[in-house]
Scaffold this motif. Sequence first.
Motif, mmCIF file in Angstrom:
data_model
loop_
_atom_site.group_PDB
_atom_site.id
_atom_site.type_symbol
_atom_site.label_atom_id
_atom_site.label_comp_id
_atom_site.label_asym_id
_atom_site.label_seq_id
_atom_site.Cartn_x
_atom_site.Cartn_y
_atom_site.Cartn_z
ATOM 1 N N THR A 132 -86.279 -93.648 -86.483
ATOM 2 C CA THR A 132 -84.820 -93.050 -86.286
ATOM 3 C C THR A 132 -85.026 -91.649 -85.903
ATOM 4 O OG1 THR A 132 -84.514 -92.559 -88.494
ATOM 5 C CG2 THR A 132 -84.211 -94.879 -87.909
ATOM 6 N N VAL A 133 -83.927 -91.418 -85.227
ATOM 7 C CA VAL A 133 -83.908 -90.064 -84.492
ATOM 8 C C VAL A 133 -82.543 -89.312 -85.033
ATOM 9 C CG1 VAL A 133 -85.077 -90.889 -82.704
ATOM 10 C CG2 VAL A 133 -82.706 -91.048 -82.544
ATOM 11 N N ALA A 134 -82.689 -87.828 -84.959
ATOM 12 C CA ALA A 134 -81.604 -87.212 -85.143
ATOM 13 C C ALA A 134 -81.110 -86.783 -83.769
ATOM 14 C CB ALA A 134 -81.803 -85.775 -86.083
ATOM 15 N N MET A 135 -80.183 -87.004 -83.543
ATOM 16 C CA MET A 135 -79.324 -86.482 -82.104
ATOM 17 C C MET A 135 -78.433 -85.409 -81.929
ATOM 18 S SD MET A 135 -79.034 -90.249 -80.577
ATOM 19 C CE MET A 135 -78.929 -89.729 -78.913
ATOM 20 N N ARG A 136 -78.823 -84.267 -81.443
ATOM 21 C CA ARG A 136 -78.207 -82.996 -81.607
ATOM 22 C C ARG A 136 -77.716 -82.629 -80.155
ATOM 23 N NH1 ARG A 136 -79.551 -79.459 -86.059
ATOM 24 N NH2 ARG A 136 -80.457 -80.586 -87.864
ATOM 25 N N SER A 137 -76.598 -82.103 -80.071
ATOM 26 C CA SER A 137 -76.034 -81.465 -78.855
ATOM 27 C C SER A 137 -76.721 -80.197 -78.505
ATOM 28 C CB SER A 137 -74.510 -81.082 -78.918
ATOM 29 O OG SER A 137 -74.367 -80.117 -79.968
ATOM 30 N N SER A 138 -76.757 -80.060 -77.091
ATOM 31 C CA SER A 138 -77.613 -78.811 -76.723
ATOM 32 C C SER A 138 -77.018 -78.390 -75.324
ATOM 33 C CB SER A 138 -79.254 -78.919 -76.595
ATOM 34 O OG SER A 138 -79.639 -77.656 -76.185
ATOM 35 N N ALA A 139 -75.646 -78.194 -75.387
ATOM 36 C CA ALA A 139 -74.754 -78.200 -74.080
ATOM 37 C C ALA A 139 -75.213 -76.467 -73.456
ATOM 38 C CB ALA A 139 -73.459 -77.963 -74.545
ATOM 39 N N LEU A 140 -75.208 -76.402 -72.146
ATOM 40 C CA LEU A 140 -75.280 -75.304 -71.545
ATOM 41 C C LEU A 140 -74.214 -74.250 -71.960
ATOM 42 C CD1 LEU A 140 -76.351 -76.009 -67.855
ATOM 43 C CD2 LEU A 140 -77.678 -76.387 -69.834
ATOM 44 N N GLY A 141 -74.725 -73.341 -72.447
ATOM 45 C CA GLY A 141 -73.895 -72.039 -72.843
ATOM 46 C C GLY A 141 -73.789 -72.192 -74.558
ATOM 47 N N GLU A 142 -74.339 -73.132 -75.102
ATOM 48 C CA GLU A 142 -74.210 -73.111 -76.479
ATOM 49 C C GLU A 142 -75.530 -72.271 -77.151
ATOM 50 O OE1 GLU A 142 -74.323 -76.616 -80.068
ATOM 51 O OE2 GLU A 142 -74.735 -77.198 -77.983
ATOM 52 N N ASP A 143 -74.911 -71.730 -78.412
ATOM 53 C CA ASP A 143 -76.012 -70.565 -78.760
ATOM 54 C C ASP A 143 -75.930 -69.393 -77.807
ATOM 55 O OD1 ASP A 143 -75.952 -72.349 -81.035
ATOM 56 O OD2 ASP A 143 -77.945 -72.900 -80.623
ATOM 57 N N LEU A 144 -75.217 -69.139 -76.900
ATOM 58 C CA LEU A 144 -75.187 -67.997 -76.205
ATOM 59 C C LEU A 144 -74.537 -66.686 -76.741
ATOM 60 C CD1 LEU A 144 -75.134 -69.146 -72.366
ATOM 61 C CD2 LEU A 144 -77.150 -68.460 -73.844
ATOM 62 N N ALA A 145 -74.763 -65.777 -76.331
ATOM 63 C CA ALA A 145 -74.203 -64.533 -76.894
ATOM 64 C C ALA A 145 -72.585 -64.774 -76.718
ATOM 65 C CB ALA A 145 -74.338 -63.126 -76.021
ATOM 66 N N GLY A 146 -72.002 -64.401 -77.838
ATOM 67 C CA GLY A 146 -70.565 -64.699 -77.989
ATOM 68 C C GLY A 146 -70.047 -65.989 -77.833
ATOM 69 N N THR A 147 -70.761 -67.068 -77.498
ATOM 70 C CA THR A 147 -70.020 -68.308 -77.057
ATOM 71 C C THR A 147 -71.223 -69.395 -77.907
ATOM 72 O OG1 THR A 147 -71.306 -68.377 -75.084
ATOM 73 C CG2 THR A 147 -69.144 -67.688 -75.085
ATOM 74 N N SER A 148 -71.149 -69.375 -79.417
ATOM 75 C CA SER A 148 -72.186 -69.995 -80.062
ATOM 76 C C SER A 148 -71.769 -71.594 -79.943
ATOM 77 C CB SER A 148 -72.371 -69.763 -81.336
ATOM 78 O OG SER A 148 -71.041 -69.914 -82.293
ATOM 79 N N PHE A 149 -70.403 -72.139 -79.779
ATOM 80 C CA PHE A 149 -69.875 -73.223 -79.860
ATOM 81 C C PHE A 149 -70.221 -73.880 -81.186
ATOM 82 C CE2 PHE A 149 -69.524 -72.676 -75.473
ATOM 83 C CZ PHE A 149 -68.369 -73.532 -75.189
#
Length: 871
Positions: free
Chosen positions: A233-250
């Motif tokens: 079974t898998v864990a599925m995680r978002s990894s949007a462009l811009g996520e976890d960037l400086a000042g925009t961690s989402f």
Amino acid sequence: MFSRLKIPFLKRRTQDESEVEELRIAFKARYHNFKLLLNANNRSLEIMAEMEEALQGIQPFGMTFIQALTTSVSTSVWQIIKQLNELAPGKYEKLYDRFKEIQKQINPLVYPKRSAQGGPLVLSFQDVDRNLADQVGSKIANLGEVKNQINLEVPNGFVITAQAYHQFMEYTDLQTEISRRLQTADMDRLDQLYSLSAAIQQLIIQAPLSGELETAIMEHYRQLVEKEGVRVTVAMRSSALGEDLAGTSFAGQYRSELNVSSENIINAYKEIVASKYSLPAVTYRLNRGIRDQDVAMCVGCMSMVDAVSGGVVYSQNPMDIHSHTTIINSVWGLPKSVVDGSTVPDLFIVSQNGPMEILYREIPVKERKFVCYPDEGVCRLEISGEEARMASLNDEQVLELARLATRLEEYYGVPQDIEWAVRPDGSFVVLQCRPLKETKREKVRDLKAVKEGVLGEVVFEGGVLASPGAAAGPAYIVKKDMDALQFPEGGILVAVQSLPRWAPLMNRAAAIITEQGSIAGHLATVAREFGVPALFGVKGAIDKLENGQVITVDTEDAKVYEGRVEALLERQKDPKNLMKDSPVFQTLEGAARLIVPLNLLDPDAPSFKPDNCNTFHDITRFCHEKAVQEMFQFGKEHRFPERSSKQLYYKVPMQWWILNLDDGFKEEIEGKYVKLENIDSIPMLALWEGFTAVPWAGPPPIDGKGFMSVMFQATTNRALAPGVRSNYGERNYFMISKNYCSLNSRLGFHFSTVETLVGDRPSENYVSFQYKGGAADFNRRLKRVTFLRDILEEHGFRVEVTKDNLIARVENHEKDFMKTALKIIGYLTIHTRQLDMIMSNEASVNYYRNKIEKDIRELLEPVAKTHEPHS
């Protein structure tokens, strides 16, 4: 005969009213353009600061990040040029040509021709590293780096890429429909956003994937099963462009799905993609000004870890980065309850000084944990008995985890925020790794190694980090241009305001401290470009420092220490550049070279002209300077219609005439007079307070030479005081609104003009003061304006003297500071008339200098005594 007399009078009245209305319209238009220009200027400087932060390489970013920034800054700079040309039609048209030339160089860098191949739809983790952040998102790019380059344990898995997201959106034309709905929505209506969010998410969840994409996903799942050798079974995680960037961690804005079976991978993928339009995510992008099209949703799929325990480790204390401690939060089961804050975790603090040791532990009773169901999904179990009171990590595991965090920090060169889990066999696995967001707040002291005072005596603390670093040197207070000329090599520049005029000192200054300023200002940008540490917004800094006093400035900790603090100076090192040499990083570097550098530093230099604007920053600097100058011209360019103005009435009628341009009166006035209590203009009232604060004692006594230099003996007549009608005392005209004031006055034989805008936005505030004339010979008049220059520079004005003409200005301060400046101008306007006659008598000059300084000090006291005005 009465009719014949009445008709010209009515025509004249109608003509006056028309002139006044035209004047009001012209003022409102100019004021509106000026404010739009300043708003666009502030936005462009904020974007430039964001670019510079990204170039530090602390966090990865993709092409969409660069495209969004360059588009925003281009739009803002274009608006700046447009508004300047509205203020002065046709005068600055050359700026459009310079803008187009710079934009022409940027476009090929930021929008290169796309290759025919769009990239893979799915990638195995073993093929991912940080250089693929633009294809797989920052979160998964970092995990790939940790797995393949640092060789730490990361679950096996694969990532569904940005290319897959775009194909999904295009396959059923989803993006067109989503864009249409977003464009028609009222983003200020929360109720509409609720329904909009739900509708868009349902569109995505119900839409089919292409056969190509679905096959690629399931084929990588099959390879994962083959690699693991068991049912997965898998864990599925978002990894949007811009996520976890400086000042925009989402952080927490997107969805994750845990323990997903093969049968539900496709549905779970669509639900995570749909979470891009969850209400929190939509409002987050809206509030941050992030374009919807700049966010492509990638999804990481990794083997599910049936964790014995899990949590989050900070490689440094985020509240006290200099304490050299590692902070660990841990729970039984999956780390989900640490991440979502649903339970109180165990806390461990580990010292990094010398051999690692546990300084502190706090083990609360843990009442529940998240665990995997055997087939699919997770559940929350109640914990009781001994397990609830036990630590979820033993001491050996705590130290091993601290070493893992230190290793990651050393690799990236900056503190890290790491999500982890412990497998049933006791091994650690990294689930997420991103740069740690530090919080500027009151220090949480290291419980053992660092104590108050160990670094030295703190002179003061607080302020805004404008440029990072630490430096030591002698403090040097700079108030006027003469101070700048004497600035020592390696000194700490201390000033009231972060003015661009101090930029030439960058190559000599070790650090900068100012009482006002922000990270978006010109000086902050230049300081970062030169690598000079800068601390802005430090109230009262000048009063707490003396010239020559050796201090150490630690801008990241917002503290200034007495003497040299070697521990701080030795600690400074550049963080490892995460994106260095990658194609994306080089793109930003190339674009930034055409946007960020500031070359036009001196507005008085012959080179300060449109032809020499080689970057967008040059254009913003030029336009800001010229916009303020154009606003100064309003009072000069428009004739004052005296017949349509109101005469000021304070106790008795006074020879001051007032034209209300907009909202300068508290209520509409009928009749000839307006009383002072009905004036609502902030700058006019401040000027008037300066006029009336100290009674004028009359002309100074003059010697024989001074007397002979006076053209007319009438200048010694006290009837020239404000409020007494005479040929020389009645031309005193105000044009006002609530925040604006233009004054043209003639008192005795000198002329003065004041143009000012004062409100709640410091970036819009300015005061311009011009002073000329006198009855004495030229030499004495020149000495008087020099006398005035010294006083004004001492109070923060920028002053230019040409012959016997003085022009002083101050701008970008808070409202209270500007009101104080206007009080000083008002006082000097009244009390320096006819001083030209005594300017050759040194004793008299010293007497009046001391008197004026004493009067101004009393005028600026918090509770000032108001004297009767002069009628």
